[in-house]
Scaffold this active site. Structure first.
Site, short mmCIF file in Angstrom:
data_model
loop_
_atom_site.label_atom_id
_atom_site.label_comp_id
_atom_site.label_asym_id
_atom_site.label_seq_id
_atom_site.Cartn_x
_atom_site.Cartn_y
_atom_site.Cartn_z
N ASP A 10 -14.68 20.70 38.24
CA ASP A 10 -15.59 21.14 37.16
C ASP A 10 -15.26 20.35 35.88
OD1 ASP A 10 -13.10 22.38 36.71
OD2 ASP A 10 -14.02 24.11 35.73
N ASP A 14 -8.94 17.32 32.52
CA ASP A 14 -7.88 17.20 33.53
C ASP A 14 -8.46 17.02 34.93
OD1 ASP A 14 -8.76 19.85 33.11
OD2 ASP A 14 -6.95 20.71 33.96
N ASP A 15 -9.66 17.56 35.17
CA ASP A 15 -10.35 17.26 36.44
C ASP A 15 -10.63 15.75 36.53
OD1 ASP A 15 -11.66 20.15 37.44
OD2 ASP A 15 -11.50 19.97 35.27
N ASN A 39 -15.76 24.77 33.67
CA ASN A 39 -15.51 24.37 32.29
C ASN A 39 -16.81 24.26 31.50
OD1 ASN A 39 -12.69 24.15 32.28
ND2 ASN A 39 -12.80 22.17 33.31
N THR A 130 -10.19 22.20 41.95
CA THR A 130 -9.57 22.25 40.62
C THR A 130 -10.49 22.96 39.63
OG1 THR A 130 -10.44 20.09 39.95
CG2 THR A 130 -8.30 20.10 41.06
N ASN A 164 -3.78 32.23 31.18
CA ASN A 164 -4.13 31.53 29.94
C ASN A 164 -5.43 32.02 29.31
OD1 ASN A 164 -5.87 30.35 31.75
ND2 ASN A 164 -5.21 28.24 31.40
N GLU A 170 -5.48 33.30 34.92
CA GLU A 170 -5.75 31.89 34.61
C GLU A 170 -7.26 31.65 34.74
OE1 GLU A 170 -6.77 27.89 35.63
OE2 GLU A 170 -6.76 29.53 37.08
N PHE A 171 -7.77 30.65 34.03
CA PHE A 171 -9.22 30.43 33.93
C PHE A 171 -9.92 30.27 35.29
CE2 PHE A 171 -12.83 27.48 33.69
CZ PHE A 171 -13.69 28.23 32.91
N ASN A 172 -9.45 29.36 36.15
CA ASN A 172 -10.18 29.08 37.40
C ASN A 172 -10.28 30.32 38.29
OD1 ASN A 172 -10.56 26.41 36.76
ND2 ASN A 172 -8.79 25.68 37.92
N HIS A 245 -3.31 19.84 34.05
CA HIS A 245 -3.29 20.78 35.18
C HIS A 245 -3.76 20.18 36.51
CE1 HIS A 245 -3.02 24.07 32.22
NE2 HIS A 245 -4.05 23.53 31.59
N ASP A 246 -5.01 19.72 36.50
CA ASP A 246 -5.68 19.46 37.79
C ASP A 246 -5.09 18.29 38.55
OD1 ASP A 246 -7.27 21.60 37.20
OD2 ASP A 246 -8.97 20.41 36.49
#
Ligand code: BDR
Ligand code: CA
Length: 318
Positions: A10, A14-15, A39, A130, A164, A170-172, A245-246
């Site tokens: 997405d 970082d993706d 995102n 991710t 986060n 966490e977001f995902n 992250h990703d």
């Protein structure tokens, strides 16, 4: 033999770096990319996927758009999300990117995943999501056989300590907790590359200097992405350097030594008032349940950044 992966993304800064690493690392064969809303809304994450794939030269693989909305919950929208404030209005604010050099595959992302996995040998493909897990859950439900044919699922998402978006989530995972629960509970191995690990993968000033020294069009794009992403990480979370992250999920597929993980029972809370979207992780067997999954714990910082730097150099040459 390079490991075949399907990236489900997405983008997202970082993706974008995860796509770059997958394309630029010789241990990985990037077989396809699928996009999901997360995102940003789906049209934006899909456009960003095509532009980043064009930038890094991933122009000869299928790229398909997937789910526009989560399975059950309302979408986390810009108004109340961290995503708009972290990745910007376009989902990938910062430098100007090339326009897509390829057409979108007409299939739904879930169908593309199914087609590749079912046509391949058992154990041939690793899924690397991710973003929110909507496409992966849809693919599982449309064709349950993929669960036994996929080698493993190595995803960025979750945390065993702290979230986060909320203290728990966490977001995902929060963005589609029901999809995440289905994916974690299925009978395949999920490696959770969560915040506990990814917060170790920060772009420090020394790393930024190494990226600038590459001095190519692509290294300059990465540098500007890190400027944008880094400034927002600082203002939203008071983290001085941005965590990539990703790319850590891709790094785990490349090397289990660079991203170390431990066995655990992991599931997703979908009922808690305060803990909705938490990835509940039992390392000690307190629930008496089999250790169904793995949680990433420790990053080899230097080796991780060597991978990223080498991949930037590789895609810069192509
Ligand atoms: C995750 O959320 C997104 O903002 C990032 O792209 C990453 O996948 C981190 O919580
Ligand atoms: Ca992401």
């Amino acid at each position: 033999m390079p490991k075949k992966i399907i990236l489900d993304v997405d983008p997202g800064h970082d993706d974008a770096i995860a796509i770059l690493l997958a394309k630029g690392n010789p241990e990985i064969e990037l077989a396809a990319i699928t996009s999901v809303a997360g995102n940003q809304i789906l049209s934006k994450t899909t456009y960003n996927t095509l532009r980043v794939a064009t930038l890094v030269g991933a122009t000869d693989i299928p790229i398909a758009a997937g789910a526009e909305f989560p399975l059950v919950r309302d979408q986390i929208t810009d108004a109340d999300s961290i995503a708009g404030s972290v990745h910007g209005e376009s989902g990938l604010d910062g430098p100007v990117l090339p326009e897509p050099a390829m057409e979108l595959d007409p299939r739904h992302a879930a169908q593309l995943i199914i087609d590749l996995v079912m046509a391949g040998e058992p154990g041939e493909y690793t899924l690397v999501p991710t973003g929110p897990l909507t496409n992966i859950a849809l693919a599982m439900r449309l064709q349950p056989e993929i669960v036994t044919r996929v080698k493993e699922v190595v995803l960025m998402g979750g945390a065993y300590t702290q979230g986060n978006v909320t203290p728990a989530a966490e977001f995902n995972i929060l963005a589609d907790a029901e999809a995440a629960a289905a994916v974690f509970n299925a009978d395949w191995q999920v490696t959770m590359v969560g915040l506990d690990l990814t917060h170790q993968a920060v772009a420090t000033p020394e790393i930024r200097e190494r990226i600038r020294a590459i001095d190519t069009d692509i290294s300059r794009v990465v540098d500007e992405w890190l400027d944008f992403f880094g400034a927002n990480y600082d203002s939203v979370w008071k983290m001085p350097y941005p965590p990539i992250h990703d790319a850590c999920a891709v790094a785990r597929v490349i090397s289990a030594d660079i991203v170390k993980a431990e066995k655990a029972f992991i599931t997703v809370e979908t009922a808690g008032k305060w803990t909705y979207g938490e990835t509940v992780t039992d390392f000690l067997g307190a629930y008496g349940l089999p250790f169904n999954n793995l949680a990433a714990t420790e990053l080899d910082f230097d080796a991780f950044w060597d991978l990223i730097i080498d991949a930037i150099k590789t895609v810069s040459k192509s």
